[in-house]
Design a protein around this motif. Structure first.
Motif, PDB file in Angstrom:
ATOM      1  N   TRP A  51      41.391  11.946 143.813  1.00  0.00           N
ATOM      2  CA  TRP A  51      41.316  11.349 145.560  1.00  0.00           C
ATOM      3  C   TRP A  51      40.032  11.291 145.500  1.00  0.00           C
ATOM      4  O   TRP A  51      39.291  11.687 145.606  1.00  0.00           O
ATOM      5  CB  TRP A  51      42.010  11.531 146.853  1.00  0.00           C
ATOM      6  CG  TRP A  51      43.849  11.657 146.747  1.00  0.00           C
ATOM      7  CD1 TRP A  51      44.617  12.326 146.304  1.00  0.00           C
ATOM      8  CD2 TRP A  51      44.443  10.469 147.128  1.00  0.00           C
ATOM      9  NE1 TRP A  51      45.380  12.064 145.916  1.00  0.00           N
ATOM     10  CE2 TRP A  51      45.828  10.586 146.944  1.00  0.00           C
ATOM     11  CE3 TRP A  51      44.526   8.929 147.390  1.00  0.00           C
ATOM     12  CZ2 TRP A  51      46.990  10.198 146.962  1.00  0.00           C
ATOM     13  CZ3 TRP A  51      45.256   8.010 147.454  1.00  0.00           C
ATOM     14  CH2 TRP A  51      46.076   8.651 147.322  1.00  0.00           C
ATOM     15  N   MET A  52      39.202   9.688 146.021  1.00  0.00           N
ATOM     16  CA  MET A  52      38.658   9.418 146.027  1.00  0.00           C
ATOM     17  C   MET A  52      38.325   9.641 147.579  1.00  0.00           C
ATOM     18  O   MET A  52      37.477  10.026 148.317  1.00  0.00           O
ATOM     19  CB  MET A  52      37.838   8.237 145.717  1.00  0.00           C
ATOM     20  CG  MET A  52      37.356   8.635 144.508  1.00  0.00           C
ATOM     21  SD  MET A  52      36.149   9.281 143.580  1.00  0.00           S
ATOM     22  CE  MET A  52      35.113   8.868 143.871  1.00  0.00           C
ATOM     23  N   ASN A  53      39.376   9.005 148.269  1.00  0.00           N
ATOM     24  CA  ASN A  53      39.161   9.219 149.618  1.00  0.00           C
ATOM     25  C   ASN A  53      40.309   8.677 150.265  1.00  0.00           C
ATOM     26  O   ASN A  53      41.444   8.866 149.012  1.00  0.00           O
ATOM     27  CB  ASN A  53      37.983   8.305 150.065  1.00  0.00           C
ATOM     28  CG  ASN A  53      38.615   6.758 150.347  1.00  0.00           C
ATOM     29  OD1 ASN A  53      39.669   6.124 150.070  1.00  0.00           O
ATOM     30  ND2 ASN A  53      37.480   5.899 149.747  1.00  0.00           N
ATOM     31  N   ASN A  54      40.888   8.452 151.260  1.00  0.00           N
ATOM     32  CA  ASN A  54      42.669   8.261 151.677  1.00  0.00           C
ATOM     33  C   ASN A  54      42.990   7.408 151.018  1.00  0.00           C
ATOM     34  O   ASN A  54      44.397   6.867 150.862  1.00  0.00           O
ATOM     35  CB  ASN A  54      42.376   8.949 153.057  1.00  0.00           C
ATOM     36  CG  ASN A  54      42.475   9.891 153.807  1.00  0.00           C
ATOM     37  OD1 ASN A  54      42.843  11.245 152.985  1.00  0.00           O
ATOM     38  ND2 ASN A  54      42.122  10.252 155.274  1.00  0.00           N
ATOM     39  N   ASN A  55      42.408   6.486 150.125  1.00  0.00           N
ATOM     40  CA  ASN A  55      42.847   5.059 149.779  1.00  0.00           C
ATOM     41  C   ASN A  55      42.459   5.001 148.539  1.00  0.00           C
ATOM     42  O   ASN A  55      43.730   3.436 147.605  1.00  0.00           O
ATOM     43  CB  ASN A  55      41.873   3.728 150.897  1.00  0.00           C
ATOM     44  CG  ASN A  55      42.567   4.237 152.308  1.00  0.00           C
ATOM     45  OD1 ASN A  55      43.607   3.616 152.654  1.00  0.00           O
ATOM     46  ND2 ASN A  55      41.828   4.055 153.667  1.00  0.00           N
ATOM     47  N   GLN A  56      41.388   5.294 148.143  1.00  0.00           N
ATOM     48  CA  GLN A  56      41.237   5.801 146.743  1.00  0.00           C
ATOM     49  C   GLN A  56      41.317   6.272 145.340  1.00  0.00           C
ATOM     50  O   GLN A  56      41.061   7.415 146.186  1.00  0.00           O
ATOM     51  CB  GLN A  56      39.617   4.908 146.026  1.00  0.00           C
ATOM     52  CG  GLN A  56      39.796   3.418 146.781  1.00  0.00           C
ATOM     53  CD  GLN A  56      38.377   2.813 147.442  1.00  0.00           C
ATOM     54  OE1 GLN A  56      37.226   4.178 147.989  1.00  0.00           O
ATOM     55  NE2 GLN A  56      37.629   2.345 146.781  1.00  0.00           N
ATOM     56  N   PHE A  57      41.881   6.337 144.384  1.00  0.00           N
ATOM     57  CA  PHE A  57      41.932   7.337 143.682  1.00  0.00           C
ATOM     58  C   PHE A  57      41.890   7.215 142.044  1.00  0.00           C
ATOM     59  O   PHE A  57      41.887   6.190 142.056  1.00  0.00           O
ATOM     60  CB  PHE A  57      43.364   7.893 143.995  1.00  0.00           C
ATOM     61  CG  PHE A  57      44.740   6.717 143.110  1.00  0.00           C
ATOM     62  CD1 PHE A  57      45.217   6.553 142.365  1.00  0.00           C
ATOM     63  CD2 PHE A  57      45.297   5.934 144.117  1.00  0.00           C
ATOM     64  CE1 PHE A  57      45.785   5.801 141.772  1.00  0.00           C
ATOM     65  CE2 PHE A  57      46.689   5.109 144.155  1.00  0.00           C
ATOM     66  CZ  PHE A  57      46.744   5.418 143.090  1.00  0.00           C
ATOM     67  N   VAL A  58      41.264   8.213 141.321  1.00  0.00           N
ATOM     68  CA  VAL A  58      40.976   7.831 140.412  1.00  0.00           C
ATOM     69  C   VAL A  58      42.169   7.975 139.399  1.00  0.00           C
ATOM     70  O   VAL A  58      41.945   9.549 139.279  1.00  0.00           O
ATOM     71  CB  VAL A  58      39.401   7.882 139.736  1.00  0.00           C
ATOM     72  CG1 VAL A  58      38.673   8.540 138.533  1.00  0.00           C
ATOM     73  CG2 VAL A  58      38.862   7.157 140.580  1.00  0.00           C
ATOM     74  N   PHE A  59      41.688   7.746 138.186  1.00  0.00           N
ATOM     75  CA  PHE A  59      43.119   8.966 136.964  1.00  0.00           C
ATOM     76  C   PHE A  59      42.239   8.014 135.701  1.00  0.00           C
ATOM     77  O   PHE A  59      42.160   6.580 135.347  1.00  0.00           O
ATOM     78  CB  PHE A  59      44.465   8.394 137.140  1.00  0.00           C
ATOM     79  CG  PHE A  59      45.273   6.797 137.216  1.00  0.00           C
ATOM     80  CD1 PHE A  59      45.125   5.931 136.471  1.00  0.00           C
ATOM     81  CD2 PHE A  59      44.241   5.772 138.259  1.00  0.00           C
ATOM     82  CE1 PHE A  59      45.431   4.728 135.773  1.00  0.00           C
ATOM     83  CE2 PHE A  59      44.986   4.342 138.354  1.00  0.00           C
ATOM     84  CZ  PHE A  59      45.480   3.568 137.428  1.00  0.00           C
ATOM     85  N   LEU A  60      42.762   8.463 134.175  1.00  0.00           N
ATOM     86  CA  LEU A  60      43.255   7.978 133.223  1.00  0.00           C
ATOM     87  C   LEU A  60      43.625   7.519 132.371  1.00  0.00           C
ATOM     88  O   LEU A  60      44.972   7.299 133.000  1.00  0.00           O
ATOM     89  CB  LEU A  60      42.539   9.596 132.206  1.00  0.00           C
ATOM     90  CG  LEU A  60      41.592  10.163 132.249  1.00  0.00           C
ATOM     91  CD1 LEU A  60      41.532  11.474 131.453  1.00  0.00           C
ATOM     92  CD2 LEU A  60      40.326   8.926 131.993  1.00  0.00           C
TER      93      LEU A  60
END
Length: 381
Positions: A264-273
């Motif tokens: 999670w970058m913040n409560n709304n954005q996340f990162v994945f492969l």
């Protein structure tokens, strides 16, 4: 006399003007000014590069090959467990502090199981202790050894506690309870460190044949990323976004993925492969999906989410970069020679702990040989 004096003065003035003009033409002093300006820009560029390796510390061999590294307990100390090879066999916790030469058993902490998870802030461990009748989850303070029971799950109906994890801000603990008797009755529990209460949520969207793999909570405890193998998609690995809705977790987004790491970058954005080895960022507010890096093998963000450590395919190199919006800047190589299987940023966002296999030696030809593990700390400036 007056005319002669005036004539003499005029000759002197003319001579000085000629000398000054010839000097300007014959000696290009202005060139040195331009070069100096250019050098200043270059130096500014060098100093503005945020990542330079200041020091590398190799951890003792026993920490690399005989211990189970849990992460950082402070800006200059790491934690590992020794002797806890299974969840039924307990071991000791040791702290290794700067200059990372000799570990010491943490006083006031009893024996722990292999299923022990360190909080991101390094203040607590969450331990899972199973028995034939129940599984107990408890918090243990690394400062004073005080224990607090989180939950006690009965295992008489073939329920199993799995995938215990912390939110990045150490405010929540998530854990799955899988029921093998009632298909589709898997539940997600979320423990709130502030209120010291645990809430149970039913997973809406898990069907018979699906296999849950991991849990990753957002910092607000209201969103969760679940990795699972989808039966209806040929057991492909997918990442699902779930939101707390009453007593349920409602799935709102799903995508096939190619790696194990999510963040999670913040409560709304996340990162994945993704399956194409690209590093994606998804914004649940507007459904926007963006590529921020390509050919990534694994990654780990710093606690403040301003830096990233990552590896790429076909390279035994660890890079670090600076996060700016949806861009990764600088991308500096900081270490060559191992393929990290674990990467941990310290709480100060200035050091990275790497653990992985050394690059195979050319003399290592026996099929029975296996490369040893190496653990090291890279201090950045």
């Amino acid at each position: 006399m007056g005319n002669k004096y005036k004539h003499f003065v005029m000759l002197v003035v003319v001579s000085l003007v000629v000398l000054l003009l010839s000097a300007c033409v014959s000696e290009p002093k202005t060139e040195t000014v331009v070069i100096a300006d250019s050098n200043e820009v270059s130096n500014a560029d060098q100093s503005s590069r945020p990542f330079q390796v200041q020091k590398i510390y190799r951890l003792p061999e026993r920490f690399a090959n005989r211990g189970q590294l849990l992460g950082w307990s402070s800006g200059d100390a790491v934690i590992a467990s020794f002797g806890a090879m299974t969840i039924l066999k307990r071991g000791t916790l040791e702290r290794l502090t700067y200059p990372y030469e000799q570990g010491k058993v943490i006083s006031g902490i009893g024996k722990v199981t292999s299923n022990t998870i360190l909080s991101p802030d390094g203040k607590y461990i969450c331990e899972v202790s199973p028995s034939s009748l129940e599984t107990t989850l408890k918090l243990i303070s690394l400062q004073d050894g005080k224990e607090r029971e989180i939950d006690r799950i009965s295992t008489r109906n073939e329920s199993y506690v799995q995938y215990v994890s912390w939110s990045a801000n150490s405010s929540y603990i998530g854990y799955l309870v899988e029921n093998l008797v009632d298909n589709g009755a898997d539940s997600l529990y979320i423990y709130d460190m502030g209120s010291q209460t645990s809430s149970k949520y039913q997973l809406k969207g898990i069907v018979k044949g699906d296999t849950l793999l991991s849990v990753n909570l957002a910092n607000d405890g209201r969103s969760v990323l679940l990795q699972l193998l989808r039966a209806k998609q040929g057991q492909n690995k997918v990442l699902t976004l779930g939101k707390v809705s009453g007593k349920n977790i409602e799935f709102q987004y799903e995508r096939q993925i190619g790696g194990d790491s999510v963040a999670w970058m913040n409560n709304n954005q996340f990162v994945f492969l993704g399956k194409d080895s690209s590093l994606y960022e998804y914004d649940q507010r507007n459904g926007e999906l963006s590529v921020i890096l390509e050919k990534v093998l694994d990654f780990e963000f710093s606690p403040d989410r301003k830096n990233i450590a990552y590896t790429v395919y076909d390279q035994n190199i660890t890079y670090v970069g600076k996060v700016q919006g949806r861009n990764i800047l600088y991308n500096e190589p900081v270490y060559r020679g191992i393929v990290p299987k674990h990467m941990y940023w310290n709480p100060n966002n200035k050091s990275v702990l790497l653990q992985g296999q050394k690059k195979l030696d050319s003399l290592q030809t026996s099929p029975m040989d296996s490369p040893s593990e190496e653990s090291l700390i890279i201090v950045l400036k």
